[in-house]
Design a protein around this motif. Structure first.
Motif, short mmCIF file in Angstrom:
data_model
loop_
_atom_site.label_atom_id
_atom_site.label_comp_id
_atom_site.label_asym_id
_atom_site.label_seq_id
_atom_site.Cartn_x
_atom_site.Cartn_y
_atom_site.Cartn_z
N ALA A 130 0.71 -1.36 0.03
CA ALA A 130 0.04 0.08 -0.02
C ALA A 130 0.93 1.37 -0.22
CB ALA A 130 -1.04 0.11 1.19
N LYS A 131 2.04 1.14 0.62
CA LYS A 131 2.83 2.23 0.90
C LYS A 131 3.42 2.83 -0.66
CE LYS A 131 6.64 4.48 3.42
NZ LYS A 131 7.99 4.11 4.40
N GLY A 132 3.35 1.92 -1.58
CA GLY A 132 3.92 2.28 -2.87
C GLY A 132 2.70 2.87 -3.64
N PHE A 133 1.62 2.99 -3.20
CA PHE A 133 0.58 3.64 -4.06
C PHE A 133 0.30 5.04 -3.49
CE2 PHE A 133 -0.16 -0.79 -4.96
CZ PHE A 133 -0.50 -0.55 -6.36
N ALA A 134 1.23 5.61 -2.39
CA ALA A 134 1.14 6.82 -2.07
C ALA A 134 -0.42 7.32 -1.53
CB ALA A 134 1.42 7.80 -3.17
N PRO A 135 -0.98 6.54 -0.53
CA PRO A 135 -1.97 6.50 -0.05
C PRO A 135 -2.22 8.10 0.70
CG PRO A 135 -0.88 5.39 1.37
CD PRO A 135 -0.14 5.36 0.37
N SER A 136 -3.40 8.42 0.78
CA SER A 136 -3.63 9.80 1.11
C SER A 136 -4.46 10.01 2.54
CB SER A 136 -4.93 10.50 0.17
OG SER A 136 -5.83 9.87 0.21
N TRP A 137 -4.79 11.11 3.08
CA TRP A 137 -5.54 11.33 4.26
C TRP A 137 -6.83 10.43 4.33
CZ3 TRP A 137 -5.15 11.70 9.11
CH2 TRP A 137 -6.12 12.09 9.93
N PHE A 138 -7.39 10.67 2.98
CA PHE A 138 -8.75 10.10 2.52
C PHE A 138 -8.62 8.61 2.80
CE2 PHE A 138 -12.26 8.04 0.21
CZ PHE A 138 -13.19 8.69 0.70
N THR A 139 -7.82 8.02 2.37
CA THR A 139 -7.56 6.52 2.57
C THR A 139 -7.43 6.04 3.96
OG1 THR A 139 -6.05 6.50 0.70
CG2 THR A 139 -5.78 4.65 2.32
N VAL A 140 -6.75 6.85 5.07
CA VAL A 140 -6.78 6.56 6.32
C VAL A 140 -8.04 6.71 6.93
CG1 VAL A 140 -5.69 7.18 8.37
CG2 VAL A 140 -4.19 7.17 6.42
N VAL A 141 -8.70 7.87 6.82
CA VAL A 141 -10.00 8.27 7.28
C VAL A 141 -11.07 7.29 6.82
CG1 VAL A 141 -11.79 10.06 7.32
CG2 VAL A 141 -9.55 10.66 7.46
N PHE A 142 -10.97 6.98 5.65
CA PHE A 142 -12.04 5.91 5.01
C PHE A 142 -11.88 4.61 5.74
CE2 PHE A 142 -13.38 2.76 1.97
CZ PHE A 142 -14.91 3.13 1.63
N ALA A 143 -10.48 4.17 5.77
CA ALA A 143 -10.41 2.98 6.64
C ALA A 143 -10.79 2.89 7.97
CB ALA A 143 -8.68 2.50 6.41
N TRP A 144 -10.57 3.92 8.73
CA TRP A 144 -11.13 4.11 10.24
C TRP A 144 -12.74 3.97 10.21
CZ3 TRP A 144 -8.92 2.86 14.48
CH2 TRP A 144 -7.54 2.79 14.66
N GLY A 145 -13.35 4.82 9.25
CA GLY A 145 -14.74 4.62 9.18
C GLY A 145 -15.38 3.11 8.98
N LEU A 146 -14.71 2.60 7.91
CA LEU A 146 -14.98 0.81 7.92
C LEU A 146 -14.72 -0.08 9.14
CD1 LEU A 146 -13.70 0.45 4.32
CD2 LEU A 146 -16.04 0.55 5.10
N ALA A 147 -13.59 0.33 9.81
CA ALA A 147 -13.11 -0.22 10.90
C ALA A 147 -14.00 -0.23 11.94
CB ALA A 147 -11.77 0.11 11.53
N VAL A 148 -14.43 1.16 12.28
CA VAL A 148 -15.57 1.43 13.23
C VAL A 148 -16.99 0.55 12.92
CG1 VAL A 148 -17.29 3.14 14.44
CG2 VAL A 148 -14.61 3.56 14.20
N THR A 149 -17.25 0.74 11.76
CA THR A 149 -18.44 -0.02 11.18
C THR A 149 -18.33 -1.32 11.43
OG1 THR A 149 -19.06 1.66 9.46
CG2 THR A 149 -19.98 -0.58 9.16
N LEU A 150 -17.36 -2.25 11.09
CA LEU A 150 -17.15 -3.43 11.26
C LEU A 150 -16.92 -4.03 12.94
CD1 LEU A 150 -14.40 -4.25 8.33
CD2 LEU A 150 -17.02 -4.80 8.33
#
Length: 237
Positions: A32-52
């Protein structure tokens, strides 16, 4: 005990999916690091994490708190029994610690490949300020948690787990993160921050950096204050 197990497993799932993205975007040789993830990537992932995590806790009909600030604030507001508060909070902290431990094991080779200055920091697991200023950092956590809990109660009336509600909560987490999260990393949750921070401190993770204990009180106290103010405000309406 089933409810405590639900809070433990729900918080564990939350932290595995949340801190997993932290490891993925920060550690060397993670794809994932090679794809230059953004702040949105992190925020989106935490939103999904809370849902799950909420859906997992919902299997045990716990209410899906996953968060000592929620548990305490709901108890203060008369929405949760005080005699279950200690058990919920203990389960949440243990779940957060164990979730972080799982990620430290899964990503162990990548921790070995990453020095502190390259991204091997406590920020993979816990929050930290963009600009260190204790007063404003605390205010940021209070404000972010206030609006999270305030809107949460407007949406759910305290019933977090039924139907599509966990998904809506995940979107709410994303909204808070995108709007108010970039000052301190929007902990919103003492267990989400302290449990993984403690895991980073105690576990034999290679090349790890400072745990930043001098900051750790802010993501504990700020969310608790913000959540209680939100509950009291809603109860006063």
């Amino acid at each position: 005990m089933e409810k405590y197990m639900g809070e433990f497993l729900g918080t564990l799932v939350l932290i595995v999916f949340g801190t997993g993205v932290g490891a993925s975007v920060n550690l060397n040789k993670a794809l994932a690091k090679g794809f230059a993830p953004s702040w949105f990537t992190v925020v989106f992932a935490w939103g999904l994490a809370v849902t799950l995590g909420i859906y997992t806790a919902g299997f045990y009909d716990t209410g899906g708190h996953l968060n000592p600030a929620v548990t305490l604030a709901f108890a203060v507001g008369g929405m949760f029994p005080w005699n279950q508060v200690a058990g919920y909070i203990l389960a949440q902290f243990l779940g957060a610690f164990c979730g972080a431990a799982i990620i430290s094991l899964v990503f162990y080779p990548h921790f070995k490949e990453t020095k502190t200055e390259e991204g091997n920091s406590v920020g993979i697991f816990a929050t930290g300020p963009a600009i260190k200023n204790p007063v404003y950092n605390l205010l940021s956590e209070i404000a972010a948690t206030f609006f999270f809990i305030f809107v949460l109660l407007m949406m759910t009336h305290g019933e977090i787990t039924p139907g599509l509600t966990p998904l809506l909560v995940g979107f709410l987490i994303m909204a808070v993160g995108l709007s108010l999260g970039s000052t301190t990393g929007f902990a919103l949750n003492p267990a989400r921050d302290l449990g993984p921070r403690l895991a980073y401190a105690l576990l034999p993770i290679p090349n790890k950096g400072s745990v930043n204990w001098d900051y750790a009180w802010i993501p504990i106290l700020g969310p608790i204050i913000g959540a209680i103010i939100a509950v009291l405000a809603v109860n006063a309406m």
